[in-house]
Design a protein around this motif. Structure first.
Motif, PDB file in Angstrom:
ATOM      1  N   GLY A 466       0.814  -1.210   0.000  1.00 30.05           N
ATOM      2  CA  GLY A 466       0.000   0.000   0.000  1.00 30.05           C
ATOM      3  C   GLY A 466       0.849   1.262   0.000  1.00 30.05           C
ATOM      4  N   LYS A 467       1.919   1.269   0.806  1.00 31.62           N
ATOM      5  CA  LYS A 467       2.769   2.466   0.863  1.00 31.62           C
ATOM      6  C   LYS A 467       3.511   2.689  -0.445  1.00 31.62           C
ATOM      7  CE  LYS A 467       3.312   2.782   5.853  1.00 31.62           C
ATOM      8  NZ  LYS A 467       4.229   2.912   7.005  1.00 31.62           N
ATOM      9  N   ASP A 477      -5.041   1.263  -5.888  1.00 29.35           N
ATOM     10  CA  ASP A 477      -4.281   0.069  -5.509  1.00 29.35           C
ATOM     11  C   ASP A 477      -3.867   0.146  -4.037  1.00 29.35           C
ATOM     12  OD1 ASP A 477      -4.477  -0.923  -8.076  1.00 29.35           O
ATOM     13  OD2 ASP A 477      -2.523  -0.124  -8.705  1.00 29.35           O
ATOM     14  N   ALA A 478      -3.497   1.341  -3.604  1.00 25.50           N
ATOM     15  CA  ALA A 478      -3.106   1.509  -2.208  1.00 25.50           C
ATOM     16  C   ALA A 478      -4.278   1.192  -1.281  1.00 25.50           C
ATOM     17  CB  ALA A 478      -2.611   2.927  -1.964  1.00 25.50           C
ATOM     18  N   ALA A 479      -5.450   1.728  -1.622  1.00 26.66           N
ATOM     19  CA  ALA A 479      -6.626   1.479  -0.787  1.00 26.66           C
ATOM     20  C   ALA A 479      -6.939  -0.008  -0.719  1.00 26.66           C
ATOM     21  CB  ALA A 479      -7.824   2.249  -1.335  1.00 26.66           C
ATOM     22  N   LYS A 480      -6.802  -0.688  -1.830  1.00 32.09           N
ATOM     23  CA  LYS A 480      -7.066  -2.129  -1.858  1.00 32.09           C
ATOM     24  C   LYS A 480      -6.102  -2.883  -0.934  1.00 32.09           C
ATOM     25  CE  LYS A 480      -7.473  -6.015  -5.098  1.00 32.09           C
ATOM     26  NZ  LYS A 480      -7.370  -6.421  -6.539  1.00 32.09           N
ATOM     27  N   ALA A 481      -4.824  -2.529  -1.017  1.00 33.58           N
ATOM     28  CA  ALA A 481      -3.829  -3.198  -0.180  1.00 33.58           C
ATOM     29  C   ALA A 481      -4.057  -2.884   1.295  1.00 33.58           C
ATOM     30  CB  ALA A 481      -2.421  -2.775  -0.590  1.00 33.58           C
ATOM     31  N   PHE A 482      -4.311  -1.611   1.605  1.00 36.63           N
ATOM     32  CA  PHE A 482      -4.524  -1.238   3.001  1.00 36.63           C
ATOM     33  C   PHE A 482      -5.792  -1.886   3.558  1.00 36.63           C
ATOM     34  CE2 PHE A 482      -2.026   2.848   2.075  1.00 36.63           C
ATOM     35  CZ  PHE A 482      -0.855   2.310   2.593  1.00 36.63           C
ATOM     36  N   ARG A 483      -6.816  -2.003   2.734  1.00 35.77           N
ATOM     37  CA  ARG A 483      -8.046  -2.655   3.207  1.00 35.77           C
ATOM     38  C   ARG A 483      -7.755  -4.109   3.570  1.00 35.77           C
ATOM     39  NH1 ARG A 483     -13.175  -0.902   2.694  1.00 35.77           N
ATOM     40  NH2 ARG A 483     -12.593   0.576   1.041  1.00 35.77           N
ATOM     41  N   ARG A 484      -6.956  -4.773   2.729  1.00 31.71           N
ATOM     42  CA  ARG A 484      -6.603  -6.159   3.015  1.00 31.71           C
ATOM     43  C   ARG A 484      -5.821  -6.250   4.330  1.00 31.71           C
ATOM     44  NH1 ARG A 484      -4.007  -6.952  -1.232  1.00 31.71           N
ATOM     45  NH2 ARG A 484      -1.841  -7.035  -0.526  1.00 31.71           N
ATOM     46  N   PRO A 501      -1.198  -3.859  21.065  1.00 40.55           N
ATOM     47  CA  PRO A 501      -1.366  -4.559  19.792  1.00 40.55           C
ATOM     48  C   PRO A 501      -0.026  -4.820  19.113  1.00 40.55           C
ATOM     49  CG  PRO A 501      -2.992  -2.823  20.002  1.00 40.55           C
ATOM     50  CD  PRO A 501      -2.043  -2.646  21.153  1.00 40.55           C
ATOM     51  N   ALA A 502       0.071  -5.984  18.502  1.00 41.75           N
ATOM     52  CA  ALA A 502       1.353  -6.409  17.948  1.00 41.75           C
ATOM     53  C   ALA A 502       1.792  -5.551  16.766  1.00 41.75           C
ATOM     54  CB  ALA A 502       1.279  -7.876  17.531  1.00 41.75           C
ATOM     55  N   PHE A 503       0.853  -5.103  15.940  1.00 33.80           N
ATOM     56  CA  PHE A 503       1.224  -4.131  14.911  1.00 33.80           C
ATOM     57  C   PHE A 503       0.873  -2.770  15.456  1.00 33.80           C
ATOM     58  CE2 PHE A 503       0.969  -1.807  10.837  1.00 33.80           C
ATOM     59  CZ  PHE A 503       2.263  -2.085  10.399  1.00 33.80           C
ATOM     60  N   TRP A 504       1.769  -1.825  15.329  1.00 33.97           N
ATOM     61  CA  TRP A 504       1.770  -0.660  16.208  1.00 33.97           C
ATOM     62  C   TRP A 504       0.698   0.372  15.914  1.00 33.97           C
ATOM     63  CZ3 TRP A 504       2.839   4.398  14.693  1.00 33.97           C
ATOM     64  CH2 TRP A 504       3.422   4.579  13.440  1.00 33.97           C
ATOM     65  N   TYR A 505       0.058   0.345  14.779  1.00 36.30           N
ATOM     66  CA  TYR A 505      -1.001   1.323  14.510  1.00 36.30           C
ATOM     67  C   TYR A 505      -2.111   0.649  13.702  1.00 36.30           C
ATOM     68  CZ  TYR A 505       0.611   1.806   9.643  1.00 36.30           C
ATOM     69  OH  TYR A 505       0.943   1.570   8.342  1.00 36.30           O
ATOM     70  N   PRO A 506      -3.312   1.223  13.662  1.00 27.34           N
ATOM     71  CA  PRO A 506      -4.394   0.645  12.863  1.00 27.34           C
ATOM     72  C   PRO A 506      -4.161   0.905  11.374  1.00 27.34           C
ATOM     73  CG  PRO A 506      -5.254   2.119  14.569  1.00 27.34           C
ATOM     74  CD  PRO A 506      -3.786   2.370  14.444  1.00 27.34           C
ATOM     75  N   VAL A 507      -4.048  -0.143  10.598  1.00 26.72           N
ATOM     76  CA  VAL A 507      -3.839   0.012   9.162  1.00 26.72           C
ATOM     77  C   VAL A 507      -5.033   0.734   8.522  1.00 26.72           C
ATOM     78  CG1 VAL A 507      -3.413  -1.248   7.003  1.00 26.72           C
ATOM     79  CG2 VAL A 507      -2.380  -2.040   9.141  1.00 26.72           C
ATOM     80  N   ARG A 508      -6.160   0.706   9.188  1.00 25.11           N
ATOM     81  CA  ARG A 508      -7.342   1.384   8.655  1.00 25.11           C
ATOM     82  C   ARG A 508      -7.099   2.893   8.486  1.00 25.11           C
ATOM     83  NH1 ARG A 508     -11.969  -0.579   7.269  1.00 25.11           N
ATOM     84  NH2 ARG A 508     -11.427  -2.576   8.204  1.00 25.11           N
ATOM     85  N   ARG A 509      -6.207   3.449   9.262  1.00 23.25           N
ATOM     86  CA  ARG A 509      -5.923   4.874   9.063  1.00 23.25           C
ATOM     87  C   ARG A 509      -5.196   5.096   7.745  1.00 23.25           C
ATOM     88  NH1 ARG A 509      -1.148   6.181  13.543  1.00 23.25           N
ATOM     89  NH2 ARG A 509       0.633   5.902  12.133  1.00 23.25           N
ATOM     90  N   ASP A 510      -4.399   4.109   7.297  1.00 26.14           N
ATOM     91  CA  ASP A 510      -3.778   4.195   5.977  1.00 26.14           C
ATOM     92  C   ASP A 510      -4.834   4.116   4.884  1.00 26.14           C
ATOM     93  OD1 ASP A 510      -1.182   4.411   6.921  1.00 26.14           O
ATOM     94  OD2 ASP A 510      -0.781   2.266   6.788  1.00 26.14           O
ATOM     95  N   LEU A 511      -5.823   3.249   5.095  1.00 26.84           N
ATOM     96  CA  LEU A 511      -6.930   3.150   4.143  1.00 26.84           C
ATOM     97  C   LEU A 511      -7.648   4.493   4.030  1.00 26.84           C
ATOM     98  CD1 LEU A 511      -8.952   1.708   2.302  1.00 26.84           C
ATOM     99  CD2 LEU A 511     -10.065   0.794   4.368  1.00 26.84           C
ATOM    100  N   ALA A 513      -6.402   7.453   4.543  1.00 29.29           N
ATOM    101  CA  ALA A 513      -5.530   8.381   3.826  1.00 29.29           C
ATOM    102  C   ALA A 513      -5.550   8.099   2.327  1.00 29.29           C
ATOM    103  CB  ALA A 513      -4.112   8.285   4.369  1.00 29.29           C
ATOM    104  N   ALA A 514      -5.579   6.825   1.947  1.00 32.54           N
ATOM    105  CA  ALA A 514      -5.616   6.478   0.522  1.00 32.54           C
ATOM    106  C   ALA A 514      -6.926   6.931  -0.110  1.00 32.54           C
ATOM    107  CB  ALA A 514      -5.427   4.976   0.351  1.00 32.54           C
ATOM    108  N   LEU A 515      -8.023   6.748   0.590  1.00 34.50           N
ATOM    109  CA  LEU A 515      -9.317   7.186   0.063  1.00 34.50           C
ATOM    110  C   LEU A 515      -9.368   8.699  -0.076  1.00 34.50           C
ATOM    111  CD1 LEU A 515     -11.701   4.807   2.057  1.00 34.50           C
ATOM    112  CD2 LEU A 515     -11.101   4.665  -0.368  1.00 34.50           C
TER     113      LEU A 515
END
Length: 555
Positions: A466-467, A477-484, A501-511, A513-515
Motif C-alpha cells: 500500500g505504501k 491500488d493503495a486502498a485495496k492493499a490497506f483494506r486487506r 497490539p502487535a502491529f503498532w497502529y491501525p492500518v485502517r488509518r492508511d486506508l 488516507a488512501a481514500l
C-alpha cells in the motif's frame, strides 16, 4: 485468550529471573538454581519466561516501596507481622518470588502463625498472568492444611474480641483449601472464586478480602483449554474493586487489578484517575510503575504510556546493575522487563516519540538478533523494535541491521528495510523486501500460538504494498492493499493476541488516507472514524479525519 492481560511477557528470557529490588536492598545477593514453570501452563501465556529469581537478598529483608495491602493477622511477633504484610504487598505487585520469601520468613519467625502459612500458599499460587499445574499445588495444599490445623486451635470466635480475627482467618484458610484440593485445576480455581465470593459477602467492609475475591474471580475467568475467557467473573471483580476504591482510592492492589479488569472489559477510562496515582504509591515496584500504561494506551495518552514504561525500564536497568548481572543480557532476565520495553514502544510509536522509541528499540533488536530459540508469540512482540527503527532511525542504519536467526523476526527486518527503501525512493528494493516476507512460516496446521505471527506476515506485506502504491500515486491500488491489511489486523485472533497490539497502529488509518488522496472524502472520514475507535486520539487518524472534513465542508 489470556494474552490480553499479559503483564509479564518476556522475550526469550532465560529460565531464571532476577527480582526487582529497591536500590537500598541490594546488599547480599545470592544465586539460585532456575526452576521451570508448573505443568499445565498455557503456552501462549508463558512462552519463554519464568517467574523465578536469579538473585535475591541473602538475608530476608523488608522491601519498601511496593504499595500497600498488608493486614493484621494473629501473631505475637511484630516482625512476623511485618514480613506477612510485606509479602502481601509484594504479591499484589507481582514481585512473585520476593513475596514467597517474605511469607517464608514470617513462618520462620512464628511457626504458629496460621495466616503466615496461608500467605506462603497464596503467594505461591496462580495469578492472572500465569497458572499453577496440579503437581505444583500438592505442596501448597499441605501448607494450607497445616494452617487450618493451627487456626483451629484458636478456639471459637466472639464478636468484639481478638478472636473475631481468627474467625475471618479460618474463613480465608478454608477458602484457599478449595483452590488446592486434587482435581481439575481450572475447576478448583472456579471453586476458590466461589468460596472467596462468600467470604467477601460475610465481611463486606473488608477491603483486603474484597481484593482477594476480585483476584480469585479474575483468575477463574481463564481456562487454558478454552478459546475465550468468561467475562462474567471479570465484571464481578470490577464491581468489587470499585467498592474498595470508593473507600480507599489509594489501595494499590485494588488499583492494579482494576486497571486489568477495566482494560479487559473495555472501560479503561474508569481506571484513569487511579492509574495516575499508582507509580507514586509504589515507586520501587517496576510492574506497578508500568501498570498505568495499560490505561493510558487505551484512552489515547500514548506519550504517558511511553514515559511510564521508560521509568519502569530504568528501574529494571538500575536493578540489573546493582545486582551485578552481566551486561547487556542481564537486564533481559528481570521479570517483566521485556513487557515494559514493548509497551513503551507501543506508546512511543503512537505518540511519535522518536527518542524513547529508539532508546527502547535498539537494545531490543540487538537482543533479539542473537536469539536462536523463541516462541512465535515472543518473536511477534519483539518485532515492535524493528517497527520503531523503520519509523525513526536513519535508513542507512536500518539497511545495515544484521539478519536475525528467527523467522518471524526475519520478516520484521524485511519490513523495516522496505520502509527504509521507501524513504530513499528505491521502489525495486521495496518490491524485493516485500517479496522476501514469506506468506507463511508455520508448517502444517497453524495452532493458536502461530495465528498472530502468521497474520502479521500478511499485514507487513499489505502495508508495504500500500505504501509503495501511495508513493507512486496509485491510490486505488493503495486502498485495496490497506483494506486487506486492515481486515487481517482486525480479526479477533490478531486483535486480542497481545497487549499492546502487535502491529503498532491501525492500518485502517492508511486506508482512510488512501481514500482521501483518491478523492473519496466521505469514505476517508468513515474509515478515519473507525480507526479512531480502534485507537482513541490517534494523532495521525485525527489529521486524516480533519482533512476529510475540510474537503467535505468545501463542497
Amino acid at each position: 485468550m489470556k494474552a490480553i492481560v499479559l503483564a509479564g511477557i518476556l522475550l526469550g528470557s532465560t529460565a531464571a529471573m532476577a527480582q526487582d529490588i529497591p536500590p537500598e536492598q541490594h546488599k547480599h545477593p545470592m544465586s539460585e538454581a532456575a526452576a521451570s514453570n508448573g505443568a499445565g501452563v498455557p503456552a501462549d501465556m508463558h512462552a519463554g519466561h519464568s517467574h523465578d529469581d536469579e538473585v535475591r537478598p541473602r538475608v530476608p529483608t523488608l522491601l519498601p516501596g511496593y504499595g500497600n495491602g498488608g493486614f493484621a493477622v494473629t501473631t505475637g511477633l511484630p516482625q512476623a507481622q511485618a514480613f506477612f504484610s510485606n509479602g502481601m504487598e509484594l504479591g499484589a505487585a507481582f514481585a512473585h518470588k520476593a513475596a514467597i520469601d517474605a511469607m517464608a520468613e514470617a513462618v520462620r519467625l512464628d511457626p504458629s502463625c496460621a495466616m503466615c502459612l496461608w500467605g506462603q500458599a497464596l503467594t505461591s499460587g496462580p495469578t492472572i498472568n500465569y497458572g499453577k499445574g496440579a503437581a505444583d499445588r500438592v505442596p501448597l495444599l499441605k501448607l494450607v492444611q497445616k494452617a487450618q490445623a493451627l487456626a483451629a486451635k484458636a478456639g471459637t470466635a466472639k464478636a468484639g474480641t481478638a478472636k473475631a480475627r481468627t474467625a475471618k482467618e479460618r474463613d480465608l484458610i478454608g477458602a484457599l483449601m478449595t483452590r488446592y484440593r486434587p482435581g481439575v485445576v481450572h475447576q478448583r480455581d472456579v471453586d476458590y472464586a466461589a468460596a472467596m465470593r462468600k467470604v467477601a459477602a460475610r465481611y463486606p467492609q473488608d477491603n483486603e478480602i474484597a481484593v482477594l475475591a476480585a483476584d480469585a474471580l479474575m483468575v477463574s475467568a481463564f481456562d487454558e483449554g478454552a478459546d475465550d475467557f468468561n467475562h462474567k467473573p471479570i465484571e464481578e471483580a470490577q464491581g468489587l474493586l470499585e467498592t474498595v476504591l470508593k473507600r480507599a482510592p489509594e489501595h494499590t492492589p485494588a488499583i492494579h487489578f482494576y486497571i486489568h479488569a477495566t482494560e479487559i472489559n473495555r472501560q479503561p477510562e474508569l481506571a484513569e484517575p487511579f492509574a495516575d496515582k499508582l507509580a507514586g504509591l509504589a515507586p520501587h515496584a517496576s510492574h506497578l510503575v508500568h501498570m498505568p500504561s495499560h490505561t493510558y494506551y487505551w484512552v489515547g495518552r500514548y506519550q504517558d504510556a511511553a514515559d511510564t514504561n521508560w521509568r519502569a525500564v530504568q528501574i529494571g536497568m538500575a536493578n540489573a546493575k546493582r545486582l551485578g548481572l552481566p551486561e547487556p543480557k542481564g537486564v533481559w532476565d528481570l521479570p517483566y522487563h521485556s513487557h515494559n520495553v514493548i509497551y513503551g514502544l507501543g506508546g512511543a510509536l503512537m505518540a511519535g516519540d522518536a527518542r524513547t522509541a529508539l532508546n527502547l528499540a535498539r537494545p531490543l533488536v540487538a537482543h533479539s538478533t542473537e536469539r536462536e530459540n523463541a516462541e512465535p508469540f515472543s518473536q511477534l512482540l519483539a518485532a515492535s523494535g524493528y517497527f520503531a527503527l523503520a519509523r525513526f532511525d536513519d535508513p542507512a542504519a536500518v539497511l545495515a541491521l544484521p539478519e536475525p536467526k528467527l523467522p518471524y523476526l526475519q520478516a520484521a527486518r524485511h519490513y523495516a528495510r522496505g520502509e527504509a527503501l521507501l524513504w530513499l525512493g528505491d521502489m525495486a528494493g521495496v518490491k524485493a523486501e516485500m517479496a522476501a516476507i514469506p506468506e507463511k512460516v508455520a508448517s502444517g496446521t497453524i495452532d493458536r500460538d502461530h495465528k498472530g505471527p502468521e497474520a502479521m506476515l500478511g499485514i507487513l506485506r499489505a502495508v508495504l504494498e500500500g505504501k509503495m502504491a501511495m508513493r507512486e500515486k496509485r491510490y486505488a491500488d493503495a486502498a485495496k492493499a490497506f483494506r486487506r491489511g486492515a481486515e487481517i489486523e482486525e480479526t479477533p485472533e490478531f486483535m486480542e493476541f497481545s497487549d499492546p497490539p502487535a502491529f503498532w497502529y491501525p492500518v485502517r488509518r492508511d486506508l482512510a488516507a488512501a481514500l482521501l488522496a483518491q478523492g473519496d472524502a466521505a469514505g476517508a472520514r468513515a474509515q478515519a472514524e473507525q480507526s479512531l475507535r480502534l485507537r482513541m486520539r490517534d494523532p495521525v487518524a485525527e489529521d486524516v479525519l480533519r482533512g476529510a472534513e475540510a474537503v467535505l465542508a468545501r463542497r
